[in-house]
Design an enzyme around this catalytic site. Structure first.
Site, mmCIF file in Angstrom:
data_model
loop_
_atom_site.group_PDB
_atom_site.id
_atom_site.type_symbol
_atom_site.label_atom_id
_atom_site.label_comp_id
_atom_site.label_asym_id
_atom_site.label_seq_id
_atom_site.Cartn_x
_atom_site.Cartn_y
_atom_site.Cartn_z
ATOM 1 N N ARG A 93 1.182 -1.246 0.260
ATOM 2 C CA ARG A 93 -0.040 -0.191 0.123
ATOM 3 C C ARG A 93 0.741 0.765 -0.127
ATOM 4 O O ARG A 93 1.892 1.409 1.366
ATOM 5 C CB ARG A 93 -0.864 -0.430 0.960
ATOM 6 C CG ARG A 93 -1.852 1.118 1.848
ATOM 7 C CD ARG A 93 -2.558 0.444 2.163
ATOM 8 N NE ARG A 93 -4.014 2.015 2.785
ATOM 9 C CZ ARG A 93 -4.288 2.279 3.523
ATOM 10 N NH1 ARG A 93 -4.183 1.689 4.621
ATOM 11 N NH2 ARG A 93 -5.136 3.581 3.796
ATOM 12 N N ARG A 241 -6.185 13.009 13.560
ATOM 13 C CA ARG A 241 -5.857 14.829 12.928
ATOM 14 C C ARG A 241 -7.406 15.347 12.621
ATOM 15 O O ARG A 241 -8.629 15.333 13.003
ATOM 16 C CB ARG A 241 -6.033 13.586 11.490
ATOM 17 C CG ARG A 241 -4.453 13.751 11.225
ATOM 18 C CD ARG A 241 -4.877 12.774 9.935
ATOM 19 N NE ARG A 241 -4.409 11.346 10.173
ATOM 20 C CZ ARG A 241 -4.922 10.088 9.271
ATOM 21 N NH1 ARG A 241 -4.960 10.665 8.010
ATOM 22 N NH2 ARG A 241 -5.036 8.713 9.662
ATOM 23 N N GLU A 379 -8.789 -3.208 2.423
ATOM 24 C CA GLU A 379 -7.786 -2.704 1.455
ATOM 25 C C GLU A 379 -6.910 -3.731 1.265
ATOM 26 O O GLU A 379 -6.141 -3.574 0.008
ATOM 27 C CB GLU A 379 -7.324 -1.283 2.163
ATOM 28 C CG GLU A 379 -8.073 -0.327 2.348
ATOM 29 C CD GLU A 379 -8.516 0.375 3.495
ATOM 30 O OE1 GLU A 379 -8.118 -0.076 4.996
ATOM 31 O OE2 GLU A 379 -8.115 1.715 3.705
#
Ligand code: ADP
Length: 397
Positions: A93, A241, A379
Site C-alpha cells: 500500500r 487529525r 484494502e
C-alpha cells in the site's frame, strides 16, 4: 508447494501484513497481523483466518530497530505457518501516486525513483511506504514488488473537484486535491458491483470512518469527489487529525503564537480530532464510555461534520441512491451511524433502529428511498487482487 501473495502496509513505526494463498485466479486470506512499535517497543502479533493467534512476541526496542529487521522478524514469527507456500509477489500500500501514477506498478529501480520523487507530497507517509518496499526487496530478492496507490481511485476527478482556488501553476506543480482511502473505496465499489449491479451503477456515497476518516462520492463505480484533499488532513475530523480547518487559523497561529511547521504538524496530525477535542482518547469506544462533557462534544462535532459532508457529496452527485458505512467506526459504532443519519431524511435516508443495532448489512428502514448499507472494507484484499491481475497481465504480455 502453493503460491502466496504477501501484502504489506508500512507506517512510521508499524508494518501491517496479510498473507493470501493463490487459489485458481483469486486470492484467499490465510493470516494477518502487524509489527507495532518498531524501534521503541516492538510487538508482533499474527492471527490465522479464524483469528487464532499464530505469533505474539515482544522484543527490546533496539532488537527491531528498523523496517528491514521488522520484516525479518515477521517472517521468522509466521515462518512455521507459511511452510509449503512460495511467495510469488509482495503487494504494497503506497499512499501517494502523485498526478501521474494510478495503475498498480511493478517497482524496479526506475519506479523506485518515481516513488521517491513523490516523497515531498506526503512526507509523513511515503518514506515509510518506501522503507517497506526496500525491506521486502531485501528479504525477498527477485520477487516482484508491486505498489498500489491510495490516490489512484480518485484520479478521474473533474478539475473542479481537484483544484484549489490558486493561480493555475500551483495545480501544474501538483498542489491539488488527490483524495485518499482509494483502495477501500475501490473494494467497496467492486463489492457493490458484484452484489447489486444496479445500485453500483448509481450514485453512492461511501463513508470510510476509521481512525483516519474520509468520504467519497462515487457514480457508476468511479470517484467523483472525496473529502480528503492534498493531504490526509482535510475533510471530516479523525482520531487525531483535524479535518477541515480554515487556513487562516494556521496563519494566525504562526504569526501571533510563533508556531512553526513542526508545531503545526504535531497539532494537526497528532493532537487534534477526537483526541485533541476530548483530551481523553482518539477511540470512539472510550469516548462513548466517558462521562466527560468534552468526550460528548467531540463526538457531536464528528457527527455534525460527517453529516454535512454526506450532504455535500450527495450534491456533487446530483442525488444519492445509497450510503455505505465502512471501516472501524462505520462498521461498528451504531450510535454514531444513527446520529449521522438522523437529519438526512431530506435525502431519503432513514435508519431502522433494530437493523442498525444489529450491525446488519442493510440498516435503512424498509421502503426508504435511499439504501443505507454497512460493509467491512478490505484494502489488503484489494491489493492482493491488483497484484494477481498485474502478474496475469505480465504473463500474457
Ligand atoms: P485505521 O484507520 O487505523 O485502519 P480502523 O478502521 O480500524 O482504523 O478504525 C479504528 C477505530 O474504529 C477505533 O479507533 C474506534 O474509534 C472505532 N471502533 C472500532 N470498534 C468500535 C466499536 N465496537 N464501537 C465504536 N467504535 C469502534
Amino acid at each position: 508447494m502453493s503460491d502466496a501473495v504477501l501484502v504489506l502496509n508500512a507506517g512510521s513505526s508499524s508494518i501491517k501484513f496479510e498473507l493470501f494463498e493463490v487459489v485458481g485466479d483469486h486470492a484467499e486470506t490465510r493470516l494477518d497481523g502487524q509489527m507495532e512499535g518498531i524501534g521503541a517497543s516492538p510487538h508482533l502479533i499474527a492471527r490465522d483466518a479464524r483469528r487464532h493467534v499464530l505469533a505474539d512476541h515482544r522484543w527490546p526496542g533496539p532488537d527491531v530497530a528498523d523496517h528491514v529487521t521488522a520484516l525479518v522478524r515477521i517472517m521468522e514469527g509466521i515462518g512455521p505457518s507459511i511452510e509449503g507456500r512460495r511467495i510469488i509477489a509482495v503487494g504494497h500500500r503506497v499512499v501517494h501516486g502523485g498526478p501521474d501514477l494510478a495503475d498498480p506498478m511493478l517497482v524496479d529501480d526506475g519506479a523506485m525513483e518515481r516513488l521517491r520523487a513523490l516523497m515531498s507530497l506526503a512526507p509523513l507517509h511515503q518514506p515509510h511506504n518506501i522503507a517497506g518496499i526496500e525491506a521486502a526487496t531485501r528479504r525477498f530478492p527477485g520477487v516482484p514488488q508491486i505498489a498500489c496507490f491510495d490516490t489512484a481511485f480518485h484520479r478521474a476527478h473533474a478539475w473542479e473537484a481537484d483544484t484549489f482556488a490558486l493561480p493555475p501553476d500551483f495545480y501544474a506543480r501538483g498542489i491539488r486535491r488527490y483524495g485518499f482511502h482509494g483502495l477501500s473505496y475501490e473494494y467497496i465499489s467492486h463489492l457493490l458491483a458484484e452484489e447489486e449491479p444496479a445500485l453500483a451503477a448509481g450514485r453512492v456515497v461511501v463513508a470510510h470512518l476509521g481512525n483516519g476518516s474520509s468520504l467519497c462520492a462515487i457514480r457508476n463505480g468511479r470517484s467523483v469527489d472525496s473529502t480528503m484533499g492534498f493531504t490526509a488532513l482535510d475533510g471530516v475530523p479523525m482520531g487525531t487529525r483535524c479535518g477541515q480547518i480554515d487556513p487562516g487559523v494556521l496563519l494566525h497561529l504562526m504569526l501571533t503564537e510563533g508556531m512553526d511547521a513542526a508545531d503545526l504538524t504535531g497539532l494537526l496530525y497528532g493532537n487534534a480530532g477526537l483526541k485533541g477535542m476530548s483530551g481523553i482518547s482518539q477511540d470512539v469506544r472510550d469516548l462513548e464510555k466517558s462521562e466527560d462533557p468534552r468526550a460528548a462534544q467531540a463526538l457531536s462535532y464528528y457527527v455534525w461534520r460527517v453529516r454535512r459532508e454526506i450532504g455535500a457529496l450527495a450534491a456533487a452527485l446530483g442525488g444519492i441512491d445509497a450510503l455505505v458505512f465502512t471501516a472501524g467506526i462505520g462498521e461498528n459504532a451504531r450510535n454514531l451511524r444513527a446520529r449521522i443519519c438522523d437529519g438526512l431524511g431530506f435525502l431519503g435516508i432513514a435508519v431502522d433502529a433494530e437493523r442498525n443495532a444489529a450491525n446488519a448489512p442493510e440498516i435503512s428502514s424498509p421502503g426508504a428511498a435511499t439504501r443505507v448499507l454497512v460493509r467491512p472494507t478490505d484494502e489488503e484484499g484489494m491489493i492482493a487482487r491488483h497484484v494477481l491481475a498485474l502478474l496475469q497481465r505480465s504473463e500474457n504480455a
